[in-house]
Design an enzyme around this catalytic site. Structure first.
Site, PDB file in Angstrom:
ATOM      1  N   GLU A   1     -15.401  36.503  27.668  1.00  0.00           N
ATOM      2  CA  GLU A   1     -16.785  36.705  27.215  1.00  0.00           C
ATOM      3  C   GLU A   1     -17.780  36.322  28.311  1.00  0.00           C
ATOM      4  O   GLU A   1     -18.617  35.429  28.154  1.00  0.00           O
ATOM      5  CB  GLU A   1     -17.042  35.903  25.938  1.00  0.00           C
ATOM      6  CG  GLU A   1     -16.220  36.408  24.766  1.00  0.00           C
ATOM      7  CD  GLU A   1     -16.650  35.845  23.412  1.00  0.00           C
ATOM      8  OE1 GLU A   1     -17.214  34.746  23.387  1.00  0.00           O
ATOM      9  OE2 GLU A   1     -16.413  36.509  22.393  1.00  0.00           O
TER      10      GLU A   1
ATOM     11  N   GLU B   1     -10.259  40.298  20.594  1.00  0.00           N
ATOM     12  CA  GLU B   1     -10.644  39.295  19.583  1.00  0.00           C
ATOM     13  C   GLU B   1     -11.364  39.993  18.448  1.00  0.00           C
ATOM     14  O   GLU B   1     -12.372  40.675  18.673  1.00  0.00           O
ATOM     15  CB  GLU B   1     -11.627  38.265  20.158  1.00  0.00           C
ATOM     16  CG  GLU B   1     -11.011  37.138  20.917  1.00  0.00           C
ATOM     17  CD  GLU B   1     -12.036  36.084  21.336  1.00  0.00           C
ATOM     18  OE1 GLU B   1     -12.954  35.764  20.562  1.00  0.00           O
ATOM     19  OE2 GLU B   1     -11.897  35.589  22.467  1.00  0.00           O
TER      20      GLU B   1
HETATM   21  C1  BG6 Z   1     -15.300  33.979  20.906  1.00  0.00           C
HETATM   22  C2  BG6 Z   1     -14.499  33.107  21.800  1.00  0.00           C
HETATM   23  O1  BG6 Z   1     -16.627  33.672  21.171  1.00  0.00           O
HETATM   24  O2  BG6 Z   1     -15.262  33.821  19.535  1.00  0.00           O
HETATM   25  C3  BG6 Z   1     -13.539  32.180  21.098  1.00  0.00           C
HETATM   26  O3  BG6 Z   1     -13.880  33.794  22.851  1.00  0.00           O
HETATM   27  C4  BG6 Z   1     -14.159  31.720  19.792  1.00  0.00           C
HETATM   28  O4  BG6 Z   1     -13.236  31.134  21.978  1.00  0.00           O
HETATM   29  C5  BG6 Z   1     -14.375  32.930  18.900  1.00  0.00           C
HETATM   30  O5  BG6 Z   1     -13.436  30.738  19.141  1.00  0.00           O
HETATM   31  C6  BG6 Z   1     -14.919  32.611  17.531  1.00  0.00           C
HETATM   32  O6  BG6 Z   1     -16.061  31.835  17.636  1.00  0.00           O
HETATM   33  P1  BG6 Z   1     -16.213  30.422  16.929  1.00  0.00           P
HETATM   34  O7  BG6 Z   1     -17.401  29.838  17.512  1.00  0.00           O
HETATM   35  O8  BG6 Z   1     -16.347  30.724  15.487  1.00  0.00           O
HETATM   36  O9  BG6 Z   1     -14.971  29.661  17.228  1.00  0.00           O
END
Ligand code: BG6
Length: 472
Positions: free
Chosen positions: A180, A370
């Site tokens: 990211e 993701e």
């Molecule tokens: C992304 C990241 O921003 O989203 C992860 O690459 C992160 O590291 C995921 O955990 C979900 O976000 P959060 O803040 O809910 O954990």
């Protein structure tokens, strides 16, 4: 549902800093995430507003133990294999390989650990997809050179990347340089180890750091291809297109600018040069980037594929003052969409839109690395976790991705965040759970760390077995 490609890579993800724990074990050095506490001050740390980064006994630091994946990786990988993962995404902790970041020689214990981990994946025919830098950097480099403020960071990173490409050659072929990458602008300390001084032009500091990160990414891409031409290198965007709040041209323009803010990085990594709009952007923000003569050439090593995360679409207007909850990339609420327990809008169609736009812009294979739902799961009296809401979220997003594929978008695979519950990057909570596997641990660090397969575990197993959504 229409078909997915035969070699489609289904899988799940974690990151080193949110799962491994063992924060000083086997020679590991202190990473930036290790000094970010859980609690109210967390956001100030992430934004680079806290100058004193020493560890305090009154604070709780979730990364220090996390879910102890450093020790449990064999049994955890076995569970992922049971789901049928074709790909497992994780990151390498830079500070396991170079504990301070500026050593002559790498730490052999760190290399051994990741070699074992990747071998374990191959034992189950799981391809590792590895991020070199997932919200990570050695604290020693933050303290001595100001992290990515300094051009010296490029050399340190390149040395680290080269070590990884050499040591893990034959074990890893899918690599991402920076997770990211655009989050550097929104969460500068966790994204790039930046801590601000009073009165300085923060935009300048961020874009100068971005320049160094982009140079490092380009040089690492070149080296990866030289070491093994089979290596596939991707960039990684925190994705989710902005919608204009209304069809007023000012709102439409505002959404375009917000998208550009994020896509700026990918524009460089895919095209090998700064986008034409950057001149005006820098001028308006009073930024005069410090560049060396050959920098234009150094940026020319372009990525093989475009990876991205997608949780939600975003919404912008010319007079943005309201912001949606708890997300580092600020967005207006979208009245047409439901929200998660943490206020993140749920928008499967937005995934199809984002994928089509990314592919139209770059014409490179996409990899969704993701996608998932952070929710408050509970273990019921029978010891089960019935996470139907997660199944529904993933189901709808897989269907939307399938539509995008049939719109003509080339997609390498789909990776769910997260394979197993882990520490939330934004809030530091354990209770914001994303995994197919429940981990018994709470926000204060208490719990047995026992693993429980959720209902979604069995559902995803079927999805992979059927190479798509199982139609009863
Ligand atoms: C992304 C990241 O921003 O989203 C992860 O690459 C992160 O590291 C995921 O955990 C979900 O976000 P959060 O803040 O809910 O954990």
């Amino acid at each position: 549902m229409k078909k997915f490609p035969n070699d489609f890579l289904w899988g799940g993800a974690i990151s080193a800093n949110q799962s491994e724990g063992a924060y000083l074990e086997d020679g590991k050095g202190l990473s930036i995430v290790d000094v970010i506490p859980h609690g109210q001050e967390r956001m100030d740390y992430k934004l680079g507003l806290v100058p004193d980064l020493t560890l305090k006994s009154s604070n709780y630091y979730p990364s220090h133990q996390a879910i102890d994946f450093y020790h449990t990786y064999k049994s955890d990988i076995k569970l992922m294999a049971e789901m049928g993962f074709k790909v497992f995404r994780t990151s390498i902790a830079w500070t396991r390989i170079f504990p301070n970041g500026d050593e002559e020689k790498p730490n052999q214990a760190g290399i051994d650990y990741y070699q074992d981990l990747f071998k374990e994946c191959h034992k189950y025919n799981m391809e590792p997809l590895v991020t070199l830098c997932h919200f990570d950097a050695p604290m020693h480099l933050v303290e001595t050179i100001g992290s990515w403020r300094s051009r010296k960071m490029v050399d340190h990173f390149v040395k680290y990347a080269q070590t990884c490409f050499r040591e893990f050659d034959g074990l890893v072929k899918y690599w991402l340089t920076f997770n990211e990458i655009n989050i550097l602008l929104h969460s500068p300390f966790s994204g790039a180890g930046l801590v601000f001084q009073e009165g300085e032009n923060k935009d300048f500091v961020k874009y100068q750091a971005a320049h160094h990160v982009l140079l490092a990414s380009s040089l690492a891409t070149k080296i990866a291809h030289e070491i093994n031409p089979d290596n596939q290198i991707g960039c990684m965007l925190a994705g989710g297109d902005f919608y204009p709040e209304t069809c007023h041209p000012d709102d439409v323009w505002s959404a375009l600018e917000k998208d550009r803010e994020n896509l700026f990085f990918i524009d460089v990594q895919v095209r090998g040069k700064y986008p034409s709009y950057s001149k005006r952007l820098f001028k308006e923000k009073n930024i005069e980037l410090v560049m060396e003569e050959n920098d234009e050439n150094l940026l020319k090593n372009t990525v093989d594929f475009v990876s991205f995360s997608y949780y939600s679409s975003r919404c912008a207007s010319a007079t943005m003052n309201q912001q949606s909850e708890a997300n580092v990339v600020k967005s207006l609420p979208n009245p047409y969409l439901e929200k998660s327990d943490w206020g993140w809008a749920i928008d499967p169609k937005g995934l199809r839109i984002t994928m089509n736009r990314l592919y139209d812009r770059y014409q490179k294979p996409l990899f969704l690395v993701e996608n998932g739902l952070g929710a408050k799961d509970t273990v019921d009296e029978n010891g089960q976790v019935e996470d139907d809401y997660r199944i529904s979220y993933l189901n709808d997003h897989i269907l939307a991705m399938n539509e995008a594929i049939h719109d003509g978008v080339e997609v390498m695979g789909y990776i769910v965040w997260s394979a197993i519950d882990l520490v939330s990057a934004s809030t530091g909570e354990m209770s914001k759970r994303y995994g197919f596997i429940y981990v018994d641990k709470d926000n204060q660090g208490k719990g047995s760390l026992k693993r429980i397969k959720k209902k979604s575990f069995y559902w995803y197993q079927k999805v992979i077995e059927n190479n798509g959504i199982h139609l009863e």
